[in-house]
Motif scaffolding. Sequence first.
Motif, PDB file in Angstrom:
ATOM      1  N   VAL A 321       0.856  -1.181   0.000  1.00  0.00           N
ATOM      2  CA  VAL A 321       0.000   0.000   0.000  1.00  0.00           C
ATOM      3  C   VAL A 321       0.895   1.235   0.000  1.00  0.00           C
ATOM      4  O   VAL A 321       1.783   1.370   0.843  1.00  0.00           O
ATOM      5  N   ASP A 322       0.679   2.132  -0.950  1.00  0.00           N
ATOM      6  CA  ASP A 322       1.450   3.384  -0.967  1.00  0.00           C
ATOM      7  C   ASP A 322       0.648   4.427  -1.742  1.00  0.00           C
ATOM      8  O   ASP A 322      -0.503   4.206  -2.144  1.00  0.00           O
ATOM      9  N   TYR A 353       1.436  -4.882   2.911  1.00  0.00           N
ATOM     10  CA  TYR A 353       2.604  -4.256   3.539  1.00  0.00           C
ATOM     11  C   TYR A 353       2.627  -2.778   3.184  1.00  0.00           C
ATOM     12  O   TYR A 353       2.066  -2.349   2.174  1.00  0.00           O
ATOM     13  N   MET A 354       3.305  -2.012   3.995  1.00  0.00           N
ATOM     14  CA  MET A 354       3.469  -0.596   3.671  1.00  0.00           C
ATOM     15  C   MET A 354       4.624   0.003   4.462  1.00  0.00           C
ATOM     16  O   MET A 354       5.079  -0.557   5.473  1.00  0.00           O
ATOM     17  N   HIS A 355       5.102   1.142   3.996  1.00  0.00           N
ATOM     18  CA  HIS A 355       6.053   1.965   4.732  1.00  0.00           C
ATOM     19  C   HIS A 355       5.280   3.205   5.180  1.00  0.00           C
ATOM     20  O   HIS A 355       4.926   4.037   4.344  1.00  0.00           O
ATOM     21  N   SER A 356       5.020   3.333   6.449  1.00  0.00           N
ATOM     22  CA  SER A 356       4.285   4.494   6.959  1.00  0.00           C
ATOM     23  C   SER A 356       5.254   5.504   7.554  1.00  0.00           C
ATOM     24  O   SER A 356       6.235   5.129   8.205  1.00  0.00           O
ATOM     25  N   VAL A 357       4.993   6.786   7.338  1.00  0.00           N
ATOM     26  CA  VAL A 357       5.724   7.771   8.125  1.00  0.00           C
ATOM     27  C   VAL A 357       5.260   7.594   9.563  1.00  0.00           C
ATOM     28  O   VAL A 357       4.102   7.235   9.819  1.00  0.00           O
ATOM     29  N   ASP A 362      -0.571   5.383  13.856  1.00  0.00           N
ATOM     30  CA  ASP A 362      -1.866   5.156  14.512  1.00  0.00           C
ATOM     31  C   ASP A 362      -3.013   5.185  13.502  1.00  0.00           C
ATOM     32  O   ASP A 362      -4.001   4.449  13.639  1.00  0.00           O
ATOM     33  N   PHE A 363      -2.896   6.029  12.483  1.00  0.00           N
ATOM     34  CA  PHE A 363      -3.935   6.105  11.437  1.00  0.00           C
ATOM     35  C   PHE A 363      -4.068   4.751  10.741  1.00  0.00           C
ATOM     36  O   PHE A 363      -5.178   4.226  10.579  1.00  0.00           O
ATOM     37  N   MET A 392      15.463   2.459   9.024  1.00  0.00           N
ATOM     38  CA  MET A 392      14.190   3.066   8.659  1.00  0.00           C
ATOM     39  C   MET A 392      13.662   3.978   9.752  1.00  0.00           C
ATOM     40  O   MET A 392      13.008   4.989   9.476  1.00  0.00           O
ATOM     41  N   GLU A 393      13.924   3.647  10.993  1.00  0.00           N
ATOM     42  CA  GLU A 393      13.444   4.495  12.083  1.00  0.00           C
ATOM     43  C   GLU A 393      14.080   5.865  11.982  1.00  0.00           C
ATOM     44  O   GLU A 393      13.429   6.897  12.153  1.00  0.00           O
ATOM     45  N   GLY A 394      15.375   5.888  11.681  1.00  0.00           N
ATOM     46  CA  GLY A 394      16.057   7.168  11.538  1.00  0.00           C
ATOM     47  C   GLY A 394      15.550   7.958  10.343  1.00  0.00           C
ATOM     48  O   GLY A 394      15.664   9.182  10.308  1.00  0.00           O
ATOM     49  N   ALA A 395      15.015   7.267   9.346  1.00  0.00           N
ATOM     50  CA  ALA A 395      14.473   7.928   8.167  1.00  0.00           C
ATOM     51  C   ALA A 395      13.010   8.297   8.361  1.00  0.00           C
ATOM     52  O   ALA A 395      12.330   8.683   7.404  1.00  0.00           O
ATOM     53  N   ASN A 396      12.489   8.159   9.580  1.00  0.00           N
ATOM     54  CA  ASN A 396      11.101   8.476   9.911  1.00  0.00           C
ATOM     55  C   ASN A 396      10.124   7.566   9.178  1.00  0.00           C
ATOM     56  O   ASN A 396       9.008   7.974   8.836  1.00  0.00           O
ATOM     57  N   VAL A 397      10.536   6.333   8.909  1.00  0.00           N
ATOM     58  CA  VAL A 397       9.706   5.373   8.188  1.00  0.00           C
ATOM     59  C   VAL A 397       9.497   4.136   9.059  1.00  0.00           C
ATOM     60  O   VAL A 397      10.446   3.628   9.656  1.00  0.00           O
ATOM     61  N   GLN A 398       8.254   3.677   9.132  1.00  0.00           N
ATOM     62  CA  GLN A 398       7.944   2.493   9.924  1.00  0.00           C
ATOM     63  C   GLN A 398       7.316   1.420   9.026  1.00  0.00           C
ATOM     64  O   GLN A 398       6.242   1.617   8.477  1.00  0.00           O
ATOM     65  N   PRO A 399       7.975   0.274   8.840  1.00  0.00           N
ATOM     66  CA  PRO A 399       7.360  -0.830   8.099  1.00  0.00           C
ATOM     67  C   PRO A 399       6.123  -1.347   8.854  1.00  0.00           C
ATOM     68  O   PRO A 399       6.123  -1.433  10.086  1.00  0.00           O
TER      69      PRO A 399
END
Length: 409
Positions: A321-322, A353-357, A362-363, A392-399
């Motif tokens: 999902v993106d 699957y997705m990469h969420s900011v 929570d959304f 990814m955490e440092g890039a503000n991205v959460q799998p």
Amino acid sequence: MFTKVLIPTDFSVASAAMAERVGEIPGVREVVLFHARISGSRDPADEALRRMQELVQRQGIPAEVVIAEDDGTPVPERILRAAAERGVDLIAMGLRDQGLLRNLFSGNVAATVLRDTRIHVLIVPQSGGGRPPLFARLLVPTDLAALTPQVRSTLEDPAGDGTAVLLHVVEPGQETEQEAGSRLAALKSALSPGGREIEALVRSGSPARTICAVADEIGASAVIIPRIGKRDAAGSAPLGSVTSAVLECVKPPVLVLAVSVHLRIEVRELRSEEFALAEEIWIDYHGLKADPGTDRIFGVFANDTLVSVARCRRHPDGYEVDGVFTPARFRGRGYARKAMDALVEACQHDILYMHSVRDLVDFYAAYGFISIPESDLPPTIRARYAFALGEMEGANVQPMRRAAGSFRR
């Protein structure tokens, strides 16, 4: 139509002139003269308000005087509070110079009241003698939607006299002037005969500039325009783009109507031939491109305008999902949630699957997505964020991952 009118006053000549002309507004039965004190200032409130009250009463209209002491809140906020508390139908403001409205976010009182209120506002620039009555020759721009009850009642008032011009501006790439003229004639013919002579006029060009030019050309005594038209109804701006632009260039008084615009919402999967619409949305979101061979795209249409999208892309080893995106001018109306509702409902039988900011974790959790380590992503999906190099955490991205399972909007 406007039985109770509030006139804010700072004791300027312009606000006194508004009190002198309030009797020209159709249907006025009561006036509230409002003054907001400012700490540290010296103003002749009692005497000035008494003179204004007499101006109104000489027109056969009762006038209530209200003085708000300085409570620390901005003057525009106190004006709007007084209007709400007294149930007024219209805020009528006299201005020394219409140019004060050229920046609706400038912070001046009139511009702030106009921007933030949700009731009708009449702006009357200070002028010399020889002016026509406010409602003697009206210019009424229309986008060819059904006329609002407020406009109809003004044009159909049997006690009304003078003239009115119904104006539609055809923009480049739209229908022809002849086609627009036929629709405008039908709009005019649907009006019940009143005491006012009505003319239909079609012009081509930029809507705001054309409206201002026609106002000068016909010697309009006032322009009547809604806060929001069809083109801006889907967004969250306090004033529509055409109305804002008209206020910057028009010279006669302007009646800005706080009217509701019917918004038709449709949520559905896009057809492949509509993918170009999604790509237009994505111009401001990494410039994503759609692929009919791998993508399912879900969109929200407001009055036939695509306002939000979400994509489910099939990879060799999983579904991602993106592209969940709503342009800034359409945000705050829940469109992204509607797009995600449609996507998850349609794709609920697959693992997603997705990469969420991180701010939106929570959304997406509300749809059953859970945070997972980067190593749990399918390789091709993980490779899309290779720039993060395992951080990814440092890039503000959460799998995140959503297990296959039922979902209902």
